[in-house]
Write an enzyme that holds these catalytic residues in place. Structure first.
Site, PDB file in Angstrom:
ATOM      1  N   LYS A  60      43.048  26.707 -61.783  1.00 48.62           N
ATOM      2  CA  LYS A  60      42.861  28.149 -61.963  1.00 48.62           C
ATOM      3  C   LYS A  60      41.821  28.392 -63.055  1.00 48.62           C
ATOM      4  O   LYS A  60      42.040  28.072 -64.228  1.00 48.62           O
ATOM      5  CB  LYS A  60      44.201  28.775 -62.364  1.00 48.62           C
ATOM      6  CG  LYS A  60      44.114  30.203 -62.847  1.00 48.62           C
ATOM      7  CD  LYS A  60      43.876  31.181 -61.718  1.00 48.62           C
ATOM      8  CE  LYS A  60      43.748  32.606 -62.250  1.00 48.62           C
ATOM      9  NZ  LYS A  60      43.316  33.544 -61.211  1.00 48.62           N
ATOM     10  N   GLY A  81      43.507  43.409 -59.585  1.00 49.09           N
ATOM     11  CA  GLY A  81      42.635  43.381 -60.755  1.00 49.09           C
ATOM     12  C   GLY A  81      41.816  44.656 -60.915  1.00 49.09           C
ATOM     13  O   GLY A  81      41.652  45.169 -62.020  1.00 49.09           O
ATOM     14  N   ASN A  82      41.318  45.189 -59.803  1.00 49.54           N
ATOM     15  CA  ASN A  82      40.469  46.375 -59.886  1.00 49.54           C
ATOM     16  C   ASN A  82      41.208  47.619 -60.336  1.00 49.54           C
ATOM     17  O   ASN A  82      40.590  48.643 -60.623  1.00 49.54           O
ATOM     18  CB  ASN A  82      39.809  46.660 -58.539  1.00 49.54           C
ATOM     19  CG  ASN A  82      38.826  45.576 -58.172  1.00 49.54           C
ATOM     20  OD1 ASN A  82      38.537  44.704 -58.985  1.00 49.54           O
ATOM     21  ND2 ASN A  82      38.311  45.642 -56.955  1.00 49.54           N
ATOM     22  N   LYS A  94      49.652  35.910 -60.126  1.00 46.97           N
ATOM     23  CA  LYS A  94      50.339  37.164 -60.443  1.00 46.97           C
ATOM     24  C   LYS A  94      51.155  37.713 -59.279  1.00 46.97           C
ATOM     25  O   LYS A  94      52.182  38.353 -59.501  1.00 46.97           O
ATOM     26  CB  LYS A  94      49.372  38.198 -60.989  1.00 46.97           C
ATOM     27  CG  LYS A  94      48.430  38.805 -59.989  1.00 46.97           C
ATOM     28  CD  LYS A  94      47.590  39.884 -60.675  1.00 46.97           C
ATOM     29  CE  LYS A  94      46.328  40.192 -59.901  1.00 46.97           C
ATOM     30  NZ  LYS A  94      46.447  40.304 -58.452  1.00 46.97           N
ATOM     31  N   LYS A 143      49.005  36.198 -51.753  1.00 44.17           N
ATOM     32  CA  LYS A 143      49.643  37.496 -51.471  1.00 44.17           C
ATOM     33  C   LYS A 143      50.550  37.379 -50.242  1.00 44.17           C
ATOM     34  O   LYS A 143      51.691  37.843 -50.240  1.00 44.17           O
ATOM     35  CB  LYS A 143      48.589  38.590 -51.262  1.00 44.17           C
ATOM     36  CG  LYS A 143      47.778  38.894 -52.525  1.00 44.17           C
ATOM     37  CD  LYS A 143      46.793  40.042 -52.303  1.00 44.17           C
ATOM     38  CE  LYS A 143      45.637  39.972 -53.302  1.00 44.17           C
ATOM     39  NZ  LYS A 143      46.034  39.856 -54.714  1.00 44.17           N
TER      40      LYS A 143
END
Lengths: 313, 313
Positions: free
Chosen positions: B129, B11-12, B213, B275
Site C-alpha cells: 500500500k 477520498g474525493n 478503508k 469495495k
C-alpha cells in the site's frame, strides 16, 4: 460510592521540560501517568481525562512553518484537533493497557472536543496566551506586519506569538461524553482546553484562540455533572507565599479563603491562579475540587493529600 | 423503520485529485458531502461515518520529513491518529451545521479508532500500500537501505513508500461507538481505515500499516450490528467490463455473481475490488450493502440507485 472525577492532567504528564518530544519519551511519560490513573479507576471512580497540548501543538505549528510552500499550513483550531487525535490515541492505548494489567475491562475512548467561546469575550482584544516556539524579533515583526498576528518578547528568550484566551462557555460534545460515562467508558477529551469555536445562528466555526485547560476542564466537569474536579500539577499542594521563607502548603481551603488568596495575588497568572480559579468555580457550582500532584492523586481523592477546596471545611 | 447505516466516504469527499489541500478547499468539499449526509440522516437513518485520510496523512508525513532535525518525526500510527483528529473535527463541525440548517438536533462526535490486525497476516510479508508523496529514486533507495523501508516505483511518477495492508480483525472502540449510536449520536470514526494495532497478551501497540478503508468500514459495520453498509465513490454504479465498449452498470448483484466477477478480475485492485469484497463480506454476515456515488446515496438507500448487493435478489 462511585464518583465521577474529571482529571485535568498537567503538561508534564506527557512531555517534560527540556524533552524534545520523541514518541518514546512521550509514551514513557504517559505510561507513568496512566499507571496512577488506572489506580484511580481501580478504586471505582468514573474518570474523564483532560490534558494539555502545548508542546505538541508547538511541534505541529513548527512543522507547518517549515513545510510552507510544499504543504498548506493549517490554522490553530485544526492543529489543536490534530493534537487531540495524537494525544488521545497515545493516552487511550496506554491507559487501556494499564487497565488490562489490573484485569479491568473498560472501554477507553478519545473524543474530538470543541468548546464555545463568546466572540465578545474581552480576551479577543488582548491576546495574551503564548503558543509555539520562540522566534527572532525579525520573524515576529514580519508576521505582525504581514499577517496581523500579535507577538510578545518573552523574558529574554525570544519572541512568541500570542493568541486570545477566552472563557469556555459550553462543551459542544458534553452530551456524548456523559452518555459514554454512564455506560462505564473512560473518556479522554478537551485536549488543550478544547477547540475554541464560535456559535453564530446555530453554526459553529473555529477561532484562533486557546482556552485555559484547567478552566476548560472545570466547565466540562459542570456540563457532565461530575462530583470531583481533580487538577494534577507538579506539586503536592497549592502554596501560600510560594518561594519565600514563609511558604505554607494549603490543605483544606474554603471558598472565602480561596477568593481572598486570589485577590491578594498569591498565585502565578497562567499557572496556579487559573487552577485555583477553576476549583473555586467548581465548588461554587456544587462539586469538590482538588489540586495535587500525580503521585498523590489517589490519596487526595481519599481526603488524605493535596489542597482540597470546599464551600466550607 | 430506522436503520443503522455505516457510510464509507470516498477520498474525493474531502480532497479532490489535483487539489493542494488548503483548509478552504477541504472544508468546501466536506460541506458538499455533508449536505448529502445530512439528507440521509433527515430521512431517519442512524449514521456512522467512516472516511479516508490518504492526502492528509501524506501531508503530515511530508511535514515530518521537512521538519526533521527540528521536530521529532512521528510514526505512521501516530500520524494516522492526527489525521483522525483533523478530519473528525472538520467533518463533525460541518455536519453539525448542516443538521442545524435542517432543524435536526443530534450530537455529532468523532472518536479516535483503532483496529486490531494479526501480526501473522501475510500482508506483513508483502508491503503493497503506497503512502505519502512521490520521491526520487535516490531518496527511496537511501530510505530502503537506512531505515529498512519498502519503496516501489509507481508508473513513471516517482517512488513511493509502501506499507503492509493487513485485514482488520476487531474494532477496539466498537462498544463505545454502539453506545453512542444507541443514544442517537452521529459517529465519525475509523478514519483512514482505523489505526492498525497488534494486541499481544491484552496489550495494544501501533504498527506501521494501512487498513483498507472499505474493509475497515465493513468490519465496523459488523461490530456495531449495522443494517446497511453504504460505500460512496466517484461513480453511480459498479461497472462490468469497465472502460470497454461493453461496459455495463450493475444494479442488483447476488453473492454468487459478485464472487464470480471478483474471480474474473472485473474490478481494479486497491480501488473497486476491495469495495466489492467489503460488500460481499457484509452480505455474507447478513446485512445489505450498496456502492454508489455521493449524489445517489439517498436514492440508493431507497433501492432506486446504485449497485445493491444481497444474498439473493
Amino acid at each position: 460510592m462511585e464518583r465521577t472525577v474529571v482529571i485535568a492532567l498537567g503538561g508534564n504528564a506527557i512531555l517534560g521540560p527540556g524533552q524534545e518530544g520523541h514518541l518514546e519519551e512521550q509514551l514513557a511519560n504517559v505510561a507513568i501517568t496512566m499507571n496512577q490513573i488506572a489506580d484511580v479507576i481501580a478504586e471505582g471512580n468514573r474518570v474523564v481525562l483532560t490534558h494539555g497540548n502545548g508542546p505538541q501543538v508547538g511541534a505541529i505549528l513548527l512543522q507547518n512553518d517549515l513545510a510552507l510552500g510544499q504543504v498548506p499550513a493549517m490554522p490553530l483550531d485544526v492543529c489543536g484537533a490534530m493534537s487531540q487525535g495524537m494525544l488521545g490515541y497515545m493516552i487511550q492505548q496506554v491507559l487501556s493497557n494499564a487497565l488490562e494489567e489490573r484485569d479491568i475491562d473498560l472501554s477507553v475512548v478519545s473524543l474530538v472536543t470543541q468548546a464555545t467561546v463568546d466572540p465578545d469575550d474581552p480576551a479577543f482584544d488582548d491576546p495574551a496566551k503564548p503558543i509555539g516556539r520562540f522566534y527572532s524579533e525579525e520573524h515576529a515583526q514580519s508576521r505582525a506586519a504581514e499577517a496581523g498576528e500579535a507577538w510578545i518578547e518573552d523574558a529574554g528568550r525570544g519572541w512568541r506569538k500570542v493568541v486570545p484566551s477566552p472563557e469556555p462557555e459550553k462543551i459542544v460534545e458534553a452530551q456524548a461524553i456523559q452518555t459514554l460515562l454512564t455506560q462505564g467508558a473512560v473518556v479522554i477529551c478537551m485536549g488543550g482546553g478544547g477547540i475554541p469555536v464560535i456559535c453564530a445562528e446555530g453554526r459553529y466555526r473555529g477561532v484562533e484562540a486557546v482556552i485555559d485547560k484547567d478552566l476548560g476542564a472545570e466547565r466540562l466537569a459542570e456540563d457532565v455533572g461530575a462530583d470531583v474536579l481533580l487538577i494534577l500539577t507538579d506539586i503536592d499542594n497549592v502554596m501560600l507565599d510560594y518561594g519565600t521563607p514563609e511558604e505554607e502548603a494549603l490543605t483544606d481551603v474554603t471558598l472565602q479563603e480561596a477568593e481572598r488568596y486570589l485577590q491578594e495575588g498569591q498565585f502565578a497568572a497562567g499557572s496556579m491562579a487559573p487552577k485555583v480559579e477553576a476549583c473555586l468555580r467548581f465548588v461554587r457550582w456544587g462539586g469538590d475540587a482538588i489540586v495535587t500532584s500525580l503521585d498523590r492523586a489517589l490519596d487526595a481523592l481519599q481526603g488524605e493529600a493535596g489542597t482540597r477546596f470546599a464551600a466550607r471545611t
